[in-house]
Enzyme design. Sequence first.
Site, PDB file in Angstrom:
ATOM      1  N   SER A 143       9.452 -49.552 -14.464  1.00  0.00           N
ATOM      2  CA  SER A 143       9.085 -48.624 -15.544  1.00  0.00           C
ATOM      3  C   SER A 143       9.224 -49.360 -16.874  1.00  0.00           C
ATOM      4  CB  SER A 143      10.027 -47.422 -15.546  1.00  0.00           C
ATOM      5  OG  SER A 143       9.849 -46.661 -16.729  1.00  0.00           O
ATOM      6  N   TYR A 157      18.572 -44.028 -15.527  1.00  0.00           N
ATOM      7  CA  TYR A 157      17.265 -44.321 -14.914  1.00  0.00           C
ATOM      8  C   TYR A 157      16.738 -45.669 -15.417  1.00  0.00           C
ATOM      9  CZ  TYR A 157      12.172 -43.843 -14.262  1.00  0.00           C
ATOM     10  OH  TYR A 157      10.853 -44.054 -13.951  1.00  0.00           O
TER      11      TYR A 157
HETATM   12  P1  NAP Z   1       6.806 -37.916  -8.436  1.00  0.00           P
HETATM   13  O1  NAP Z   1       5.469 -37.363  -8.733  1.00  0.00           O
HETATM   14  O2  NAP Z   1       8.035 -37.137  -8.793  1.00  0.00           O
HETATM   15  O3  NAP Z   1       6.846 -38.321  -6.887  1.00  0.00           O
HETATM   16  C1  NAP Z   1       8.020 -38.891  -6.371  1.00  0.00           C
HETATM   17  C2  NAP Z   1       7.773 -39.280  -4.938  1.00  0.00           C
HETATM   18  O4  NAP Z   1       8.952 -39.957  -4.456  1.00  0.00           O
HETATM   19  C3  NAP Z   1       7.523 -38.105  -4.023  1.00  0.00           C
HETATM   20  O5  NAP Z   1       6.549 -38.481  -3.084  1.00  0.00           O
HETATM   21  C4  NAP Z   1       8.884 -37.922  -3.331  1.00  0.00           C
HETATM   22  O6  NAP Z   1       8.790 -37.389  -2.004  1.00  0.00           O
HETATM   23  C5  NAP Z   1       9.353 -39.357  -3.242  1.00  0.00           C
HETATM   24  N1  NAP Z   1      10.800 -39.530  -3.065  1.00  0.00           N
HETATM   25  C6  NAP Z   1      11.784 -39.240  -3.943  1.00  0.00           C
HETATM   26  N2  NAP Z   1      12.978 -39.554  -3.396  1.00  0.00           N
HETATM   27  C7  NAP Z   1      12.727 -40.046  -2.162  1.00  0.00           C
HETATM   28  C8  NAP Z   1      13.534 -40.518  -1.110  1.00  0.00           C
HETATM   29  N3  NAP Z   1      14.877 -40.570  -1.224  1.00  0.00           N
HETATM   30  N4  NAP Z   1      12.955 -40.935   0.042  1.00  0.00           N
HETATM   31  C9  NAP Z   1      11.597 -40.906   0.166  1.00  0.00           C
HETATM   32  N5  NAP Z   1      10.771 -40.457  -0.791  1.00  0.00           N
HETATM   33  C10 NAP Z   1      11.330 -40.030  -1.942  1.00  0.00           C
HETATM   34  O7  NAP Z   1       7.026 -39.344  -9.168  1.00  0.00           O
HETATM   35  P2  NAP Z   1       5.987 -40.387  -9.832  1.00  0.00           P
HETATM   36  O8  NAP Z   1       5.908 -40.083 -11.267  1.00  0.00           O
HETATM   37  O9  NAP Z   1       4.772 -40.514  -9.018  1.00  0.00           O
HETATM   38  O10 NAP Z   1       6.891 -41.703  -9.733  1.00  0.00           O
HETATM   39  C11 NAP Z   1       6.687 -42.703  -8.760  1.00  0.00           C
HETATM   40  C12 NAP Z   1       7.412 -43.951  -9.232  1.00  0.00           C
HETATM   41  O11 NAP Z   1       6.905 -44.348 -10.511  1.00  0.00           O
HETATM   42  C13 NAP Z   1       8.915 -43.758  -9.436  1.00  0.00           C
HETATM   43  O12 NAP Z   1       9.609 -44.924  -9.006  1.00  0.00           O
HETATM   44  C14 NAP Z   1       9.053 -43.601 -10.942  1.00  0.00           C
HETATM   45  O13 NAP Z   1      10.317 -43.996 -11.417  1.00  0.00           O
HETATM   46  C15 NAP Z   1       7.964 -44.544 -11.410  1.00  0.00           C
HETATM   47  N6  NAP Z   1       7.506 -44.270 -12.789  1.00  0.00           N
HETATM   48  C16 NAP Z   1       6.877 -43.099 -13.095  1.00  0.00           C
HETATM   49  C17 NAP Z   1       6.467 -42.891 -14.407  1.00  0.00           C
HETATM   50  C18 NAP Z   1       5.766 -41.631 -14.837  1.00  0.00           C
HETATM   51  O14 NAP Z   1       5.572 -41.413 -16.055  1.00  0.00           O
HETATM   52  N7  NAP Z   1       5.342 -40.763 -13.921  1.00  0.00           N
HETATM   53  C19 NAP Z   1       6.709 -43.862 -15.394  1.00  0.00           C
HETATM   54  C20 NAP Z   1       7.355 -45.037 -15.033  1.00  0.00           C
HETATM   55  C21 NAP Z   1       7.744 -45.242 -13.715  1.00  0.00           C
HETATM   56  P3  NAP Z   1       8.729 -35.765  -1.747  1.00  0.00           P
HETATM   57  O15 NAP Z   1       7.408 -35.314  -2.310  1.00  0.00           O
HETATM   58  O16 NAP Z   1       8.797 -35.610  -0.277  1.00  0.00           O
HETATM   59  O17 NAP Z   1       9.886 -35.187  -2.500  1.00  0.00           O
END
Ligand code: NAP
Length: 248
Positions: A143, A157
């Site tokens: 991130s 985080y």
């Molecule tokens: P999201 O929409 O909240 O989705 C999170 C995903 O992770 C879901 O599929 C969830 O599964 C899964 N998950 C969480 N804990 C888990 C575990 N212990 N075991 C297996 N699966 C797990 O998040 P996102 O925004 O797409 O983020 C994805 C990645 O991008 C993360 O690493 C986040 O830190 C990074 N990121 C996101 C942003 C942003 O602005 N969105 C920015 C920088 C970095 P379930 O659906 O089954 O709960």
Amino acid sequence: MSKVMIVTGASRGIGAATAKLAASKGFAVCVNYKSHAKEAQAVVDEIQNNGGSAIAIKADVTIADEVNHLFTETVKAFGRLDALVNNAGILETQMRLEDMSSERIQRIFNANVFSTIHCIQAAIKFMSIRYKGFGGSIVNVSSVASRLGSPNEYVDYAASKGAIDTLTIGLAKELAMDGIRVNAVRPGYIYTDIHASGGEPNRIERVKQFIPMQRGGTAAEVASAIVWLASDESSYTSGSFIEVAGGN
Ligand code: NAP
């Protein structure tokens, strides 16, 4: 035989977009999820309806035994493993560090760092040419928080993503002669459900004026960078970071 990719946390957001794009480029994909089974199955259905190969596997990647199950079942289904996207991650309610409980900080590091370590340990056994694998590519989802620090919101985080960056640098060197490349993407503000977990679902609307491009990004825009790093098109790229953050 198709190349095979595991995407952790692929039921929603960036992981789901990555699984769909990778499948459209010919990867057979394992859609990992923790709790949203219906959403994970919808990703699999969409891939299969478009002529691709996918399975969904429930595994909490913070638990080493479940990670082993995830990898063993994927290789049983598709016969090999070529790419791992360490995407699963969480954040929690915005607050200052002194107000965070130690249980919360533990949860953040379990979900964002220990999960990645468990998955990479399992991947090495299936992908390394030292263990009779074909080599492969690991993409870690970091991130911009690792550079910016997320003060007053979630420095826990941000620190966990700093650990991901360091793992990426060290493992790119450690695994080079195993035939495994290790890279990372650093997304900025991307429209997904994750911001609701921080207590501010509309966070991007508040902060977008500070982003040089003055907009949030889409999960598909992050997926493009991830799938490029996972593919042979980036065959001489390891230990690299792609910022997908609108210039931020
Ligand atoms: P999201 O929409 O909240 O989705 C999170 C995903 O992770 C879901 O599929 C969830 O599964 C899964 N998950 C969480 N804990 C888990 C575990 N212990 N075991 C297996 N699966 C797990 O998040 P996102 O925004 O797409 O983020 C994805 C990645 O991008 C993360 O690493 C986040 O830190 C990074 N990121 C996101 C942003 C942003 O602005 N969105 C920015 C920088 C970095 P379930 O659906 O089954 O709960």
